[in-house]
Design a protein around this motif. Structure first.
Motif, mmCIF file in Angstrom:
data_model
loop_
_atom_site.group_PDB
_atom_site.id
_atom_site.type_symbol
_atom_site.label_atom_id
_atom_site.label_comp_id
_atom_site.label_asym_id
_atom_site.label_seq_id
_atom_site.Cartn_x
_atom_site.Cartn_y
_atom_site.Cartn_z
ATOM 1 N N MET A 45 9.133 -1.933 6.480
ATOM 2 C CA MET A 45 8.294 -2.844 7.279
ATOM 3 C C MET A 45 8.782 -2.865 8.729
ATOM 4 O O MET A 45 9.960 -2.614 9.010
ATOM 5 C CB MET A 45 8.361 -4.269 6.706
ATOM 6 C CG MET A 45 7.630 -4.422 5.384
ATOM 7 S SD MET A 45 7.518 -6.153 4.857
ATOM 8 C CE MET A 45 9.164 -6.463 4.268
ATOM 9 N N ASP A 49 7.616 -7.796 10.742
ATOM 10 C CA ASP A 49 7.205 -8.130 9.378
ATOM 11 C C ASP A 49 8.412 -8.452 8.506
ATOM 12 O O ASP A 49 8.340 -9.319 7.632
ATOM 13 C CB ASP A 49 6.377 -6.994 8.766
ATOM 14 C CG ASP A 49 4.910 -7.082 9.171
ATOM 15 O OD1 ASP A 49 4.468 -8.184 9.554
ATOM 16 O OD2 ASP A 49 4.210 -6.063 9.127
ATOM 17 N N HIS A 52 9.227 -11.975 9.407
ATOM 18 C CA HIS A 52 8.222 -12.866 8.814
ATOM 19 C C HIS A 52 8.499 -13.067 7.319
ATOM 20 O O HIS A 52 8.501 -14.202 6.826
ATOM 21 C CB HIS A 52 6.822 -12.281 9.038
ATOM 22 C CG HIS A 52 5.775 -12.822 8.127
ATOM 23 N ND1 HIS A 52 5.279 -14.111 8.256
ATOM 24 C CD2 HIS A 52 5.138 -12.281 7.055
ATOM 25 C CE1 HIS A 52 4.377 -14.317 7.307
ATOM 26 N NE2 HIS A 52 4.272 -13.230 6.561
ATOM 27 N N CYS A 53 8.737 -11.976 6.602
ATOM 28 C CA CYS A 53 8.967 -12.073 5.145
ATOM 29 C C CYS A 53 10.235 -12.886 4.844
ATOM 30 O O CYS A 53 10.252 -13.694 3.914
ATOM 31 C CB CYS A 53 9.063 -10.678 4.537
ATOM 32 S SG CYS A 53 7.453 -9.869 4.389
ATOM 33 N N HIS A 77 6.326 -9.253 0.249
ATOM 34 C CA HIS A 77 4.882 -9.482 0.061
ATOM 35 C C HIS A 77 4.009 -8.702 1.050
ATOM 36 O O HIS A 77 2.868 -8.397 0.755
ATOM 37 C CB HIS A 77 4.555 -10.981 0.085
ATOM 38 C CG HIS A 77 4.559 -11.623 1.434
ATOM 39 N ND1 HIS A 77 5.722 -12.076 2.026
ATOM 40 C CD2 HIS A 77 3.569 -11.894 2.313
ATOM 41 C CE1 HIS A 77 5.428 -12.599 3.203
ATOM 42 N NE2 HIS A 77 4.135 -12.488 3.414
ATOM 43 N N ASP A 78 4.552 -8.362 2.218
ATOM 44 C CA ASP A 78 3.744 -7.617 3.196
ATOM 45 C C ASP A 78 4.160 -6.150 3.292
ATOM 46 O O ASP A 78 3.825 -5.478 4.276
ATOM 47 C CB ASP A 78 3.846 -8.284 4.574
ATOM 48 C CG ASP A 78 2.933 -9.504 4.676
ATOM 49 O OD1 ASP A 78 1.955 -9.594 3.889
ATOM 50 O OD2 ASP A 78 3.181 -10.369 5.536
ATOM 51 N N LYS A 81 1.897 -3.396 4.361
ATOM 52 C CA LYS A 81 1.624 -3.166 5.789
ATOM 53 C C LYS A 81 2.668 -2.236 6.406
ATOM 54 O O LYS A 81 2.556 -1.870 7.576
ATOM 55 C CB LYS A 81 1.649 -4.500 6.563
ATOM 56 C CG LYS A 81 0.569 -5.477 6.128
ATOM 57 C CD LYS A 81 0.698 -6.784 6.908
ATOM 58 C CE LYS A 81 -0.335 -7.795 6.469
ATOM 59 N NZ LYS A 81 -0.141 -9.096 7.141
ATOM 60 N N ARG A 91 -1.758 -7.495 14.015
ATOM 61 C CA ARG A 91 -1.793 -8.853 13.458
ATOM 62 C C ARG A 91 -2.594 -9.823 14.327
ATOM 63 O O ARG A 91 -3.508 -10.480 13.818
ATOM 64 C CB ARG A 91 -0.378 -9.373 13.230
ATOM 65 C CG ARG A 91 -0.365 -10.767 12.633
ATOM 66 C CD ARG A 91 0.996 -11.180 12.231
ATOM 67 N NE ARG A 91 1.488 -10.273 11.197
ATOM 68 C CZ ARG A 91 2.432 -10.600 10.313
ATOM 69 N NH1 ARG A 91 2.966 -11.784 10.345
ATOM 70 N NH2 ARG A 91 2.847 -9.741 9.407
ATOM 71 N N ALA A 123 -5.024 -3.401 6.061
ATOM 72 C CA ALA A 123 -4.643 -4.807 6.166
ATOM 73 C C ALA A 123 -5.302 -5.611 5.046
ATOM 74 O O ALA A 123 -4.671 -6.458 4.409
ATOM 75 C CB ALA A 123 -5.050 -5.356 7.527
ATOM 76 N N HIS A 126 -3.602 -4.841 1.707
ATOM 77 C CA HIS A 126 -2.144 -4.706 1.737
ATOM 78 C C HIS A 126 -1.434 -5.265 0.504
ATOM 79 O O HIS A 126 -0.370 -4.781 0.121
ATOM 80 C CB HIS A 126 -1.557 -5.306 3.023
ATOM 81 C CG HIS A 126 -1.430 -6.801 3.010
ATOM 82 N ND1 HIS A 126 -2.452 -7.652 3.333
ATOM 83 C CD2 HIS A 126 -0.383 -7.601 2.693
ATOM 84 C CE1 HIS A 126 -2.045 -8.900 3.227
ATOM 85 N NE2 HIS A 126 -0.787 -8.911 2.847
ATOM 86 N N ALA A 127 -2.027 -6.262 -0.143
ATOM 87 C CA ALA A 127 -1.374 -6.837 -1.324
ATOM 88 C C ALA A 127 -1.361 -5.817 -2.465
ATOM 89 O O ALA A 127 -0.335 -5.658 -3.149
ATOM 90 C CB ALA A 127 -2.088 -8.117 -1.746
ATOM 91 N N ASP A 164 2.908 -18.711 3.749
ATOM 92 C CA ASP A 164 2.734 -17.405 4.415
ATOM 93 C C ASP A 164 2.194 -17.549 5.840
ATOM 94 O O ASP A 164 2.643 -16.881 6.749
ATOM 95 C CB ASP A 164 1.789 -16.539 3.559
ATOM 96 C CG ASP A 164 1.751 -15.091 3.993
ATOM 97 O OD1 ASP A 164 2.559 -14.695 4.854
ATOM 98 O OD2 ASP A 164 0.904 -14.348 3.474
#
Ligand SMILES: [Fe+2]
Length: 167
Positions: A45, A49, A52-53, A77-78, A81, A91, A123, A126-127, A164
């Motif tokens: 990542m 990111d 962020h995570c 979780h991201d 991306k 983003r 995007a 992405h999950a 999130d």
């Protein structure tokens, strides 16, 4: 907060994250939650990111979460991306489109073709992409499920979803 004020807030937050970095002293915490294959995914990542995570993971912990699978899912979780599939500068673009032109965003994200639609599609997906990567890396089935369902506010990863947007 109104929709537009929220969009402005999210954009400034996203630009702030561009300059944020995971600090070396945070690595032991990551190592307690992720096996080596998970750590290898984490570093795919962007720095923003990753930050962020990690912030989302800290937020869950501060709420009293001790579910190791949920905390691991927060860290990854991201990951869908990552690897340059969704550049971090996308983003704020996504945030603005979601707030101001959701129909346009939905149209852009419908297909990976032509090439200029691909970041929007990635995007949007992405999950699923991240969950498939986690499964391929041999992470626990529960972690894979939590990554896959994190966009669902009523799914098993609901606590993750709830924080999130805040970090
Ligand atoms: Fe996220």
């Amino acid at each position: 907060m109104g929709m537009r004020a929220r969009a402005v807030y999210r954009v400034s937050q996203a630009w702030h994250l561009l300059t944020a970095r995971v600090q070396p002293e945070e690595q032991p915490f990551i190592d307690t939650l992720l096996p080596p294959a998970g750590r290898a995914l984490f570093v795919t990542m962007s720095a923003g990111d990753q930050r962020h995570c990690l912030n989302v993971c800290y937020a869950l912990k501060e709420q009293g979460c001790s579910d190791a699978n949920l905390l691991a899912a927060a860290l990854l979780h991201d990951v869908g991306k990552g690897g340059g599939r969704v550049r971090f500068w996308m983003r704020p673009v996504l945030v603005l489109l979601r707030a101001l032109a959701p129909g346009l965003l939905h149209w852009l994200a419908e297909s990976p073709d032509p090439f200029w639609r691909r970041p929007f599609y990635a995007a949007w997906q992405h999950a699923n992409v991240g969950a498939d990567l986690a499964a391929a890396a041999g992470l626990p089935t529960r972690v894979v499920l939590l990554i896959r369902t994190h966009p669902d506010p009523h799914g098993p990863a609901a606590p993750l979803h709830a924080v999130d947007d805040q970090y």
